[in-house]
Enzyme design. Structure first.
Site, PDB file in Angstrom:
ATOM      1  N   CYS A  26      39.767  43.092  39.588  1.00 24.48           N
ATOM      2  CA  CYS A  26      40.914  43.424  39.118  1.00 24.48           C
ATOM      3  C   CYS A  26      42.707  43.558  39.485  1.00 24.48           C
ATOM      4  CB  CYS A  26      40.694  45.249  38.567  1.00 24.48           C
ATOM      5  SG  CYS A  26      41.314  46.040  36.565  1.00 24.48           S
ATOM      6  N   HIS A  48      34.754  44.084  36.955  1.00 26.77           N
ATOM      7  CA  HIS A  48      34.551  44.746  37.967  1.00 26.77           C
ATOM      8  C   HIS A  48      32.786  45.160  38.199  1.00 26.77           C
ATOM      9  CE1 HIS A  48      37.683  47.314  38.236  1.00 26.77           C
ATOM     10  NE2 HIS A  48      37.867  47.075  37.277  1.00 26.77           N
ATOM     11  N   GLU A 101      31.377  45.793  41.236  1.00 23.32           N
ATOM     12  CA  GLU A 101      30.824  46.796  42.168  1.00 23.32           C
ATOM     13  C   GLU A 101      30.767  48.255  41.065  1.00 23.32           C
ATOM     14  OE1 GLU A 101      35.462  48.035  40.820  1.00 23.32           O
ATOM     15  OE2 GLU A 101      34.095  46.434  41.272  1.00 23.32           O
TER      16      GLU A 101
END
Length: 225
Positions: free
Chosen positions: A89, A197, A199
């Site tokens: 990002c 994302h 994660e």
């Protein structure tokens, strides 16, 4: 020697803890937290992550000021020596602004902030980051951005396509990115920038675990090397 990773924090980063938790979950070792104003990265790093957020409040352009933070010169040198660098990002925006990846991230075509889970198609399954997937596989990863519209000139886009450096594409383009590009690699394959994302998709409590393979494959490959 234990796996050594670093997560860079810029003023306005808000996903640095998420990134650190994901890395520790897979590696068993908490990454070193590095402040953007530091002049040097720790020695003997195996992995560097630039997290999401809004560095410097996205002033000027997203990632533009962070790309000139003191630590980025050290990140560039490590990347040139082959250390894997993941930018997610805002981290992707910083990597393009720093010249580590081609192209730029512009305002979403809708002019709106987008926050939802999207489907991605895996294009490259041969890099350190992506070989835990299969080419053509569809994975679900969250996005949360206002400036995720990937732009590059046709020559650059053709080069990325021809060299197999498009890592992920949006199945349904959510932000206007050219050729549905969601993530790209550098020529050597050790730098990955992506807007979604991973994660935030490493445990079932997040709603899915499709991001886990990215960290598992990269970290386990590095540990066994």
């Amino acid at each position: 020697m234990a796996f050594r990773a670093a997560v860079i924090t810029f003023p306005g980063s808000n996903c640095d803890r998420d990134m650190a938790v994901a890395i520790e979950r897979v590696s068993g070792t908490a990454p070193i937290r590095v402040w953007h104003g530091d002049a040097h990265l720790p020695d003997d790093l195996d992995f560097i992550a630039l997290p999401g957020g809004f560095s410097y409040g996205d002033y000027l352009r997203s990632g533009a000021m962070a790309a000139n933070s003191p630590i980025m010169q050290s990140v560039k040198r490590r990347a040139e020596r082959g250390v894997p660098v993941l930018g997610v990002c805002n981290g992707f925006q910083v990597l393009t602004e720093a010249g580590l990846l081609p192209g730029a991230l512009m305002r979403n075509a809708s002019q709106n902030f987008i926050c939802r889970t999207v489907a991605l198609k895996v294009e490259n399954d041969r890099s350190l980051f992506t070989s835990g997937y299969e080419a053509g596989q569809t994975i679900d990863i969250p996005v949360a951005h206002h400036d995720g519209n990937y732009f590059a000139d046709d020559e650059t886009l053709d080069m990325l396509e021809g060299e197999g450096r498009v890592a992920f594409r949006y199945v349904e383009n959510c932000n206007g990115s050219q050729r549905d590009i969601a993530g790209v690699l550098n020529a050597e394959g050790n730098v990955l920038g992506m807007m979604p994302h991973p994660e935030r998709a490493v445990e079932q409590a997040h709603g899915g675990t499709d991001g886990l393979a990215l960290f598992e494959n990269a970290i386990k490959t590095l540990v066994s090397a």
